[in-house]
Design a protein around this motif. Structure first.
Motif, PDB file in Angstrom:
ATOM      1  N   LEU A   1       0.921  -1.117  -0.110  1.00 45.46           N
ATOM      2  CA  LEU A   1       0.017   0.054  -0.017  1.00 45.46           C
ATOM      3  C   LEU A   1       0.990   1.113  -0.008  1.00 45.46           C
ATOM      4  N   GLY A   2       1.979   1.279   0.761  1.00 48.40           N
ATOM      5  CA  GLY A   2       3.092   2.354   0.627  1.00 48.40           C
ATOM      6  C   GLY A   2       2.463   3.631   1.448  1.00 48.40           C
ATOM      7  N   GLY A   3       3.041   4.576   1.509  1.00 44.94           N
ATOM      8  CA  GLY A   3       2.844   5.716   2.383  1.00 44.94           C
ATOM      9  C   GLY A   3       3.647   5.771   3.576  1.00 44.94           C
ATOM     10  N   PRO A   4       4.092   6.982   3.684  1.00 43.04           N
ATOM     11  CA  PRO A   4       4.954   7.250   4.936  1.00 43.04           C
ATOM     12  C   PRO A   4       4.377   6.483   6.348  1.00 43.04           C
ATOM     13  N   VAL A   5       3.174   6.644   6.763  1.00 45.05           N
ATOM     14  CA  VAL A   5       2.575   6.368   7.909  1.00 45.05           C
ATOM     15  C   VAL A   5       2.563   4.715   7.872  1.00 45.05           C
ATOM     16  N   LEU A   6       1.945   4.097   6.689  1.00 50.39           N
ATOM     17  CA  LEU A   6       2.027   2.564   6.651  1.00 50.39           C
ATOM     18  C   LEU A   6       3.396   1.984   6.895  1.00 50.39           C
ATOM     19  N   LEU A   7       4.307   2.720   6.082  1.00 50.17           N
ATOM     20  CA  LEU A   7       5.817   2.120   6.045  1.00 50.17           C
ATOM     21  C   LEU A   7       6.361   2.337   7.325  1.00 50.17           C
ATOM     22  N   ALA A   8       6.058   3.456   7.928  1.00 50.68           N
ATOM     23  CA  ALA A   8       6.718   3.492   9.530  1.00 50.68           C
ATOM     24  C   ALA A   8       6.106   2.528  10.247  1.00 50.68           C
ATOM     25  N   VAL A   9       4.639   2.277  10.331  1.00 55.57           N
ATOM     26  CA  VAL A   9       4.018   1.203  11.049  1.00 55.57           C
ATOM     27  C   VAL A   9       4.905  -0.180  11.007  1.00 55.57           C
ATOM     28  N   ASN A  10       5.275  -0.685   9.444  1.00 60.76           N
ATOM     29  CA  ASN A  10       5.922  -1.679   9.084  1.00 60.76           C
ATOM     30  C   ASN A  10       7.075  -2.021   9.799  1.00 60.76           C
ATOM     31  N   GLN A  11       8.039  -0.667   9.945  1.00 64.68           N
ATOM     32  CA  GLN A  11       9.124  -0.836  10.633  1.00 64.68           C
ATOM     33  C   GLN A  11       9.296  -1.398  12.006  1.00 64.68           C
ATOM     34  N   TYR A  12       8.292  -1.613  12.684  1.00 64.17           N
ATOM     35  CA  TYR A  12       8.035  -2.097  14.161  1.00 64.17           C
ATOM     36  C   TYR A  12       7.175  -3.546  14.138  1.00 64.17           C
TER      37      TYR A  12
ATOM     38  N   SER B   1      16.012  -2.771  18.065  1.00 65.90           N
ATOM     39  CA  SER B   1      15.273  -3.848  17.401  1.00 65.90           C
ATOM     40  C   SER B   1      15.101  -4.951  18.103  1.00 65.90           C
ATOM     41  N   LEU B   2      15.774  -5.422  18.955  1.00 62.04           N
ATOM     42  CA  LEU B   2      15.914  -6.564  19.859  1.00 62.04           C
ATOM     43  C   LEU B   2      14.774  -6.295  21.060  1.00 62.04           C
ATOM     44  N   LEU B   3      14.656  -5.046  21.393  1.00 65.52           N
ATOM     45  CA  LEU B   3      13.847  -4.720  22.410  1.00 65.52           C
ATOM     46  C   LEU B   3      12.296  -4.697  22.103  1.00 65.52           C
ATOM     47  N   ILE B   4      12.245  -4.392  20.622  1.00 62.67           N
ATOM     48  CA  ILE B   4      10.858  -4.361  19.955  1.00 62.67           C
ATOM     49  C   ILE B   4      10.541  -5.926  19.790  1.00 62.67           C
ATOM     50  N   LEU B   5      11.399  -6.746  19.551  1.00 65.38           N
ATOM     51  CA  LEU B   5      11.192  -8.183  19.202  1.00 65.38           C
ATOM     52  C   LEU B   5      10.625  -8.826  20.636  1.00 65.38           C
ATOM     53  N   VAL B   6      11.237  -8.434  21.801  1.00 70.80           N
ATOM     54  CA  VAL B   6      10.976  -8.795  23.170  1.00 70.80           C
ATOM     55  C   VAL B   6       9.639  -8.252  23.498  1.00 70.80           C
ATOM     56  N   GLY B   7       9.290  -7.072  23.205  1.00 71.26           N
ATOM     57  CA  GLY B   7       8.062  -6.602  23.407  1.00 71.26           C
ATOM     58  C   GLY B   7       6.976  -7.462  22.743  1.00 71.26           C
ATOM     59  N   TRP B   8       7.037  -7.732  21.466  1.00 70.92           N
ATOM     60  CA  TRP B   8       6.141  -8.423  20.818  1.00 70.92           C
ATOM     61  C   TRP B   8       6.015  -9.785  21.577  1.00 70.92           C
ATOM     62  N   ALA B   9       7.076 -10.521  21.886  1.00 66.04           N
ATOM     63  CA  ALA B   9       6.863 -11.978  22.469  1.00 66.04           C
ATOM     64  C   ALA B   9       6.139 -11.623  24.061  1.00 66.04           C
ATOM     65  N   VAL B  10       6.627 -10.609  24.704  1.00 62.58           N
ATOM     66  CA  VAL B  10       6.095 -10.361  26.030  1.00 62.58           C
ATOM     67  C   VAL B  10       4.571 -10.049  26.031  1.00 62.58           C
ATOM     68  N   GLY B  11       4.118  -9.157  24.892  1.00 59.91           N
ATOM     69  CA  GLY B  11       2.752  -9.020  24.818  1.00 59.91           C
ATOM     70  C   GLY B  11       2.095 -10.018  24.654  1.00 59.91           C
ATOM     71  N   ALA B  12       2.336 -10.800  23.491  1.00 57.08           N
ATOM     72  CA  ALA B  12       1.678 -11.992  23.407  1.00 57.08           C
ATOM     73  C   ALA B  12       1.722 -13.248  24.488  1.00 57.08           C
TER      74      ALA B  12
END
Length: 262
Positions: A204-215, A238-249
């Motif tokens: 879809l592209g666009g700055p907002v969607l691409l920014a969301v994709n980075q996380y 990057s590692l902290l973001i990954l840990v955040g996803w795992a902990v959230g789930a």
């Protein structure tokens, strides 16, 4: 005796085997069925085929010199779902057969049984990911034919990073499995978040969607595993973001487990 009564006794009484005992039980259950062996073998085959293909394409298209470990990292877009299936079955298979009632009777502390399954998934995921990384480098080196370089420190980093990413994908999957309790639902949810959603946002592209994709897990995991300094944030972030996803789930799964255990 009800599960609730057993839970109360387990909480207030003796600790039994504790977390080590729960982990040992999960370890035994995992390796007494065929699923983990099939999944790990499939991961080996996919890694070898994909790494060989990656190296061949890089040579044919005369790509610039790159770390040989990039071939292994690129294969994770496929092999991660082998680990998703492996981690998922440690939870959903018990709900499908109602054997989860027995597990909850023997390990009445809800957070303990989920943590044991998550730790088991993380251990298997890390070893598998690191092993596949090493295999991918070995297989890809030949077909690269001068279009890749081998730096020991970089190879070690990518091997460990791939292991860590695979471990966190397993932890995330265990959490989702406890939240949804369905094999089909878990695979669909994890596939959507990890793979389908990034593709949709990039398409879809666009700055907002691409920014969301980075996380999102796969995108930020790619940054972390490549470690090439081109990510929008440092590898530690990057590692902290990954840990955040795992902990959230994991937290989501625990909330469901405590509210409606079996």
């Amino acid at each position: 005796m009800s599960i609730a009564t057993t839970r109360a006794r387990g909480t207030s009484g003796g600790a039994g085997g504790g977390l080590p005992g729960a982990f040992a039980a999960e370890w035994t259950k995992l390796w007494t069925v065929r699923t983990p062996y099939v999944c790990l073998l499939a991961g080996l085959i996919v890694t070898a085929v994909f790494a060989f293909y990656y190296g061949s394409i890089a040579r044919i298209n005369d790509k610039p010199l790159q770390p040989v470990g990039n071939a292994s990292v690129s294969s994770v877009v496929l092999t991660q779902f082998v680990l998703v299936v492996l981690a998922m079955t440690t939870v959903t298979s018990e709900y499908a057969t109602s054997s989860v009632r027995t597990s909850l009777l023997w390990v009445p502390v809800r957070s303990r049984i989920q943590l044991a399954k998550a730790l088991l998934g993380a251990l298997v995921g890390f070893v598998a990911g690191a092993g596949w990384a090493a295999l991918g480098m070995a297989v890809a080196w030949g077909p690269f034919r001068g279009h890749a370089d081998f730096d020991l420190s970089k190879a070690v980093y990518q091997t460990l990073a791939m292991g860590v990413y695979c471990a966190l994908v397993c932890v995330l999957t265990v959490g989702v499995s406890f939240a949804l309790r369905s094999a089909a639902g878990t695979v669909a949810a994890v596939f959507f978040v990890v793979s389908a959603l990034p593709s949709m946002l990039v398409g879809l592209g666009g700055p907002v969607l691409l920014a969301v994709n980075q996380y999102l897990p796969q995108t930020v995991g790619g940054y972390f595993m490549l470690g090439d300094g081109e990510a929008p944030f440092p590898d530690a972030v990057s590692l902290l973001i990954l840990v955040g996803w795992a902990v959230g789930a994991h937290v989501a799964g625990l909330l469901v487990l405590r509210r409606r255990d079996a």
